[in-house]
Enzyme design. Structure first.
Site, PDB file in Angstrom:
ATOM      1  N   GLU A 105     -15.020  -0.591  15.128  1.00 22.53           N
ATOM      2  CA  GLU A 105     -14.600  -1.902  15.630  1.00 22.53           C
ATOM      3  C   GLU A 105     -14.319  -1.848  17.122  1.00 22.53           C
ATOM      4  O   GLU A 105     -14.515  -2.837  17.838  1.00 22.53           O
ATOM      5  CB  GLU A 105     -13.327  -2.369  14.911  1.00 22.53           C
ATOM      6  CG  GLU A 105     -13.538  -2.812  13.479  1.00 22.53           C
ATOM      7  CD  GLU A 105     -12.234  -3.182  12.794  1.00 22.53           C
ATOM      8  OE1 GLU A 105     -11.246  -3.502  13.505  1.00 22.53           O
ATOM      9  OE2 GLU A 105     -12.179  -3.134  11.551  1.00 22.53           O
ATOM     10  N   ILE A 132     -16.028   3.056   9.561  1.00 23.26           N
ATOM     11  CA  ILE A 132     -15.833   4.319  10.270  1.00 23.26           C
ATOM     12  C   ILE A 132     -14.507   4.292  11.023  1.00 23.26           C
ATOM     13  O   ILE A 132     -14.368   3.660  12.066  1.00 23.26           O
ATOM     14  CB  ILE A 132     -16.991   4.601  11.255  1.00 23.26           C
ATOM     15  CG1 ILE A 132     -18.347   4.466  10.550  1.00 23.26           C
ATOM     16  CG2 ILE A 132     -16.810   5.983  11.868  1.00 23.26           C
ATOM     17  CD1 ILE A 132     -18.607   5.469   9.449  1.00 23.26           C
ATOM     18  N   GLY A 133     -13.526   4.983  10.449  1.00 22.49           N
ATOM     19  CA  GLY A 133     -12.241   5.176  11.107  1.00 22.49           C
ATOM     20  C   GLY A 133     -11.962   6.662  11.117  1.00 22.49           C
ATOM     21  O   GLY A 133     -12.878   7.471  11.267  1.00 22.49           O
ATOM     22  N   ASN A 164       0.874  -1.171   0.000  1.00 21.67           N
ATOM     23  CA  ASN A 164       0.000   0.000   0.000  1.00 21.67           C
ATOM     24  C   ASN A 164       0.912   1.222   0.000  1.00 21.67           C
ATOM     25  O   ASN A 164       1.456   1.601   1.032  1.00 21.67           O
ATOM     26  CB  ASN A 164      -0.902  -0.011   1.237  1.00 21.67           C
ATOM     27  CG  ASN A 164      -1.837   1.183   1.292  1.00 21.67           C
ATOM     28  OD1 ASN A 164      -1.756   2.098   0.490  1.00 21.67           O
ATOM     29  ND2 ASN A 164      -2.739   1.186   2.266  1.00 21.67           N
ATOM     30  N   HIS A 220     -13.008   3.155  -0.060  1.00 23.35           N
ATOM     31  CA  HIS A 220     -13.062   2.060   0.921  1.00 23.35           C
ATOM     32  C   HIS A 220     -13.734   0.819   0.340  1.00 23.35           C
ATOM     33  O   HIS A 220     -14.226  -0.038   1.076  1.00 23.35           O
ATOM     34  CB  HIS A 220     -13.827   2.469   2.196  1.00 23.35           C
ATOM     35  CG  HIS A 220     -13.212   3.589   2.968  1.00 23.35           C
ATOM     36  ND1 HIS A 220     -13.965   4.590   3.555  1.00 23.35           N
ATOM     37  CD2 HIS A 220     -11.927   3.882   3.249  1.00 23.35           C
ATOM     38  CE1 HIS A 220     -13.170   5.439   4.166  1.00 23.35           C
ATOM     39  NE2 HIS A 220     -11.913   5.039   3.990  1.00 23.35           N
ATOM     40  N   ASP A 236      -8.680  12.748  16.692  1.00 21.86           N
ATOM     41  CA  ASP A 236      -8.716  11.391  17.245  1.00 21.86           C
ATOM     42  C   ASP A 236     -10.000  11.202  18.047  1.00 21.86           C
ATOM     43  O   ASP A 236     -10.229  11.898  19.047  1.00 21.86           O
ATOM     44  CB  ASP A 236      -7.497  11.154  18.135  1.00 21.86           C
ATOM     45  CG  ASP A 236      -7.340   9.707  18.561  1.00 21.86           C
ATOM     46  OD1 ASP A 236      -8.330   9.100  19.034  1.00 21.86           O
ATOM     47  OD2 ASP A 236      -6.227   9.161  18.440  1.00 21.86           O
ATOM     48  N   MET A 237     -10.827  10.250  17.602  1.00 20.41           N
ATOM     49  CA  MET A 237     -12.110  10.026  18.253  1.00 20.41           C
ATOM     50  C   MET A 237     -11.959   9.755  19.750  1.00 20.41           C
ATOM     51  O   MET A 237     -12.766  10.207  20.571  1.00 20.41           O
ATOM     52  CB  MET A 237     -12.846   8.863  17.570  1.00 20.41           C
ATOM     53  CG  MET A 237     -14.088   8.377  18.299  1.00 20.41           C
ATOM     54  SD  MET A 237     -15.304   9.662  18.611  1.00 20.41           S
ATOM     55  CE  MET A 237     -15.990   9.869  16.984  1.00 20.41           C
ATOM     56  N   VAL A 267     -12.787   3.123  14.464  1.00 21.50           N
ATOM     57  CA  VAL A 267     -13.732   3.645  15.445  1.00 21.50           C
ATOM     58  C   VAL A 267     -14.818   2.624  15.755  1.00 21.50           C
ATOM     59  O   VAL A 267     -15.068   2.287  16.917  1.00 21.50           O
ATOM     60  CB  VAL A 267     -14.360   4.968  14.959  1.00 21.50           C
ATOM     61  CG1 VAL A 267     -15.484   5.409  15.899  1.00 21.50           C
ATOM     62  CG2 VAL A 267     -13.300   6.063  14.859  1.00 21.50           C
TER      63      VAL A 267
END
Length: 399
Positions: free
Chosen positions: A334, A209-210, A7, A180, A283-284, A332
Site C-alpha cells: 500500500e 504484502i506486509g 482481534n 489473510h 522492516d522493509m 508494504v
C-alpha cells in the site's frame, strides 16, 4: 448498529468500534503485554490525541473489561453504556475445513473451532480467550467468528493438496489452508467495485504484502489458489519467514545445527526472510534504505523479495488463464511504490503496464496505477479486515 471488532492474540487485543449505518470507526485501540510486566492499553482520546493507560492485565477477561471501561469512559468513551453495543465480531485464525464462511458463535461452533487448535496452536486458543472474555462480561450479546482461512475453502483439491501420502490428509488434515482470507476477500471485491466491474467472469490476483505476505488467485469472486499453506510459513518471502523452501534443506539444516521441530520452526518463522538475508532488519523500510545505501545483503534481500512476488503473479495468471486485475494491499504494497514498481517491471508480456508517475505518487490510498492501455488493471486498495468482520457480523445478527 454498533459493532465491536476484536482481534485477540496470545498477549494482545486490538479493537475497533463501528457505527455500521455510516461505516464509521467510533473508537480504536489495543492492549499489549497481557500476563506480562508493563501491560497497557493505548487508544485515541476524545481530543484526538493518543492515550496510554498502564495497569496489570493478568488475562484476557481483565483486558476486555478494560476495553469496555475505556469505551464507556465519560470523557474519552464512544458509548454512553454497553447497552448500545449490538454485537461483537472476532477475528478467528484457523477454521480448518469446518468453516467456509463467517458464523454466529455458539457452543457447537466453539467446540468445532477448538478442534482446529492443533493447526494454529498459538492463535486459536487466544481467539477463544477473547470470546470467553466477552461471554463472561456480556453473556447475552451475539458474537460472530470471521475466519482467516474461510475465503480459501473454495480452492479445488489439486490446489490445496500436498503430494505426500494421502493418509496424512485423512489422519491429520495436512493440506494447504491459506491465510489473510478476510483481507483477500475484501480487496478483491472492493477492487472490482472501485473499477465498476462484476465478479462474474473476472480473474483477479491479490497481493497482500506486509510483514507477513500472501497472494491469492480469485476467479468469479472465489479463491482458486493462495500462497500460504498448512501454516503461514509457505509462499513468498516475508519479514522473518522464509517462504517456500526445499523440505530437504529443512532436514539438512536440522542435522547440521542440531535443531528439533520447535527449533527449526523458530528458525524458519522468526529468523529468516528479510531479516535473515539482510542481516539488518525485518522492516522493509530499513532493508530498502540499506539497499539504496549500497548494502549488498539488503540489495539481495529486496531482489529476492520482489522476484518471488513476481513469480507468484505469473503462476497465478497461468492458473487462472489470464488476469484482469492485479491488486496491491497491506503495509508494504500500500505504501512502498518502489516495491510495486520492481514487482511489475518486465511484466508487459502478461499485459501489465505501470504508470510510473502515478505509482510513485500513491501511498496508502485507493488508486489505479496502470496506464490507460494496460490490459491488466493494476490497483492499490488499502485493506480493511476490521470493516469486513464488522460487515459479516452485522449481516449475521440482523437475520
Amino acid at each position: 448498529m454498533k459493532i465491536l471488532v476484536l482481534n485477540c492474540g496470545s498477549s494482545s487485543i486490538k479493537y475497533q468500534l463501528f457505527e455500521m449505518e455510516t461505516k464509521t470507526v467510533l473508537a480504536k485501540g489495543g492492549i499489549e503485554k497481557i500476563g506480562l510486566p508493563g501491560a497497557f492499553i493505548k487508544f485515541n482520546a476524545a481530543d484526538g490525541s493518543k492515550k496510554v493507560i498502564e495497569q496489570e492485565i493478568p488475562e484476557h477477561t481483565v483486558g476486555v473489561e478494560l476495553i469496555f471501561k475505556v469505551l464507556t469512559d465519560p470523557v474519552d468513551g464512544a458509548l454512553k453504556s454497553l447497552s448500545e453495543l449490538d454485537a461483537v465480531g472476532h477475528r478467528m485464525v484457523h477454521g480448518g475445513e469446518k468453516f467456509a464462511k463467517s458464523v454466529i458463535l455458539d457452543e457447537e461452533v466453539l467446540k468445532a473451532f477448538e478442534a482446529c487448535n492443533d493447526l494454529a496452536p498459538l492463535h486459536n486458543p487466544a481467539n477463544l480467550k477473547g470470546v470467553a472474555a466477552v461471554s463472561a462480561l456480556l453473556p447475552e450479546i451475539p458474537q460472530v467468528g470471521v475466519f482467516d482461512t474461510a475465503f480459501h475453502q473454495t480452492m479445488p483439491a489439486q490446489a490445496y493438496m500436498y503430494a505426500i501420502p494421502y493418509e496424512m490428509y485423512e489422519k491429520y488434515g495436512v493440506r494447504r489452508y491459506g491465510f489473510h482470507g478476510t483481507s483477500h476477500r475484501y480487496v478483491s471485491a472492493r477492487a472490482l467495485e472501485y473499477l465498476g466491474m462484476e465478479a462474474e467472469g473476472t480473474k483477479v490476483i491479490t497481493a497482500h504484502i506486509g510483514n507477513g505476505g500472501s497472494l491469492a488467485a480469485v476467479k468469479d469472486g472465489k479463491c482458486q489458489d493462495t500462497s500460504m499453506g498448512l501454516t503461514p510459513l509457505e509462499g513468498v518471502m516475508m519479514g522473518t519467514r522464509s517462504g517456500d523452501i526445499d523440505g530437504g534443506a529443512v532436514s539438512f539444516i536440522m542435522k547440521k545445527e542440531g535443531l528439533d521441530a520447535d527449533g527449526i520452526s523458530n528458525y524458519l518463522n522468526k529468523k529468516s526472510g528479510l531479516a535473515g538475508i539482510s542481516c539488518k532488519s525485518s522492516d522493509m523500510r530499513e532493508v530498502f534504505q540499506g539497499s539504496v545505501d549500497g548494502d549488498p545483503k539488503c540489495r539481495l534481500a529486496i531482489d529476492m523479495y520482489t522476484y518471488r512476488i513476481k513469480k507468484y503473479i505469473g503462476s497465478y495468471a497461468a492458473a487462472l488463464g489470464g488476469c484482469d486485475v492485479l491488486v496491491f494491499t497491506a503495509g508494504v504494497c500500500e505504501n512502498q511504490s518502489d516495491i510495486r514498481e520492481m514487482v511489475c517491471k518486465d511484466m508487459e508480456w502478461m499485459g501489465i503496464k505501470l504508470d510510473l508517475e502515478k505509482n510513485a505518487a500513491i501511498h496508502g490510498e485507493e488508486a489505479v496505477i496502470s496506464t490507460p492501455d494496460s490490459k491488466v488493471k493494476v490497483v492499490v486498495i488499502p485493506t480493511d479486515e476490521e470493516l469486513m468482520i464488522a460487515t459479516d457480523t452485522m449481516e449475521l445478527v440482523s437475520k
